[in-house]
Enzyme design. Sequence first.
Site, PDB file in Angstrom:
ATOM      1  CG  ASP A   2      -1.622   0.942   1.010  1.00  0.00           C
ATOM      2  OD1 ASP A   2      -2.643   0.625   0.707  1.00  0.00           O
ATOM      3  OD2 ASP A   2      -1.635   2.255   1.610  1.00  0.00           O
ATOM      4  CG  HIS A  26      -7.240  12.828  -9.036  1.00  0.00           C
ATOM      5  ND1 HIS A  26      -7.562  11.672  -8.624  1.00  0.00           N
ATOM      6  CD2 HIS A  26      -7.757  13.357  -7.934  1.00  0.00           C
ATOM      7  CE1 HIS A  26      -8.060  12.167  -7.315  1.00  0.00           C
ATOM      8  NE2 HIS A  26      -8.817  12.958  -7.728  1.00  0.00           N
ATOM      9  CD  GLU A  75      -4.663   4.114  -1.769  1.00  0.00           C
ATOM     10  OE1 GLU A  75      -5.046   4.089  -0.503  1.00  0.00           O
ATOM     11  OE2 GLU A  75      -5.664   4.216  -2.287  1.00  0.00           O
TER      12      GLU A  75
END
Length: 496
Positions: A372, A385, A415
């Site tokens: 992560d 973004h 993610e």
Amino acid sequence: MDTDNNMPETEHWKKKYFDQLGEFEREQKQWHESEELLCKTVSRLTLAADGLNEELDRQFRDLRIAVRDRVSTAQLRSCVDDISSTLLKLDKHTDTSAEQATPVADSTSKSGLMQRLFGAPDKTPGDEKVRPAARTDKGEITQQARQKTEGVREILIQLLERLSLPNEFIEKLGAIREQIEKMGAGQSWDRIVEQIAELIQTIRIKTQKEKQGIEDFLLQLTERLQEVDRQLQGSGQYYDESLQAGERLDSAVKREISGIESSVRDASDMGQLRQLVQTHIESVLTQMEKHRQLEQHRHEQSKSLIANMSERLQDLESESQELRSRVQEERNQAMTDVLTGIPNRLAYEQRLEQEIARYKRFAIPLVMAVWDIDHFKNVNDSFGHRSGDKVLRTIARVLAAGIRKTDFVARYGGEEFVQLMTGSSLQECLPTAEKLRTAVESTGFHFRDQAVTITASCGLAEYQDGDSVEQWFERADKALYRAKQKGRNRCEVALP
């Protein structure tokens, strides 16, 4: 014609037919799973919004029933239009209530995802009145409105990222995403939601067309194989007719020879004998000529039949190869994450099934690593973004380049990435994970000439006898959570 040489060819094409049928069934299962995933996404999003408004709850319930029952596009569009209208009314009502500082009705008092996005203003503990929305004299957008817009934007972008799309839809997907990123606070999301629904419906229609195309091809393949079988039976018939004609010729020759013997035995003078023998010989020659002509005719028919069959088989082979290539290309697209270019969750689930089956057969150690990206939301909030997409692509490239050939890495969603490592124990895999973590940390990211440090955390768990996939993943996820709690940018193994 030698039918023995044709039978293996027939079996060859029958095998191709059944192989193609099996491939079609696997593709159909994949399409069904993708459709089920979209239906679950819709249902869970509507369940998350439960409690916002009684009318909206009813409309969401109707939408879930419509999705479950696979209603027509027109009915789905009607459900979505009703929901959009209600959301717009609620949004206007919320703004009016905020300006008048009046309490929100009980029907919207429950906490839910949509309430956080569109719902009532915050309450201060102990204060029964809603704080009025803070607006400047120039009517500037409030912080609350910006947060709602950002929340909607984040959800819609994640939804788009979870769609596995063919290349022909990538440009349209990018255009929708660009519109989402440009949306300002207070603007209506109706058109964007409608475009996403249209895109999903277009994908579904394309899937149905491809399914129908494969069904048509298999039907055509069946008909052509039946035709080949009929032609082979015709070949057998030619062979039988040729055999029967040979037997008739043999009988005729024997009959004429027997006649000659009788003539020799019964003839009273040489002149009569010569005439009788000549008659029998001419009869034999006539029979042989007829047989030769018939055999020549059968030979020409057989050559024509073989040429026709060969041409049809070549056409069939070409069409079959084209279909295999198209199915393989679309299969590869369906298994690849559009943004990062590495395998997606669907590919991960397929590989996971294979690795678990291998473990159960050979007891080869199998380790899962869940990755992560740390503070990824801050990247999106601070740099946008597009910068976040660049981070995802770069880290995906680092992870893919750093794994062993026998290992596997995929984007799990958002993610998160998931990695499968075979042939090594949990403690043996930890140094490999640490190398990848260091590689991510040392990768340079820049935004407008500003250096940005990106790190990732990882949780590892080894597959154990009796584990379900959910239990195994949960152990790795808990290890990841500990890594986050201990300061991030670290790897943790699952506790015994």
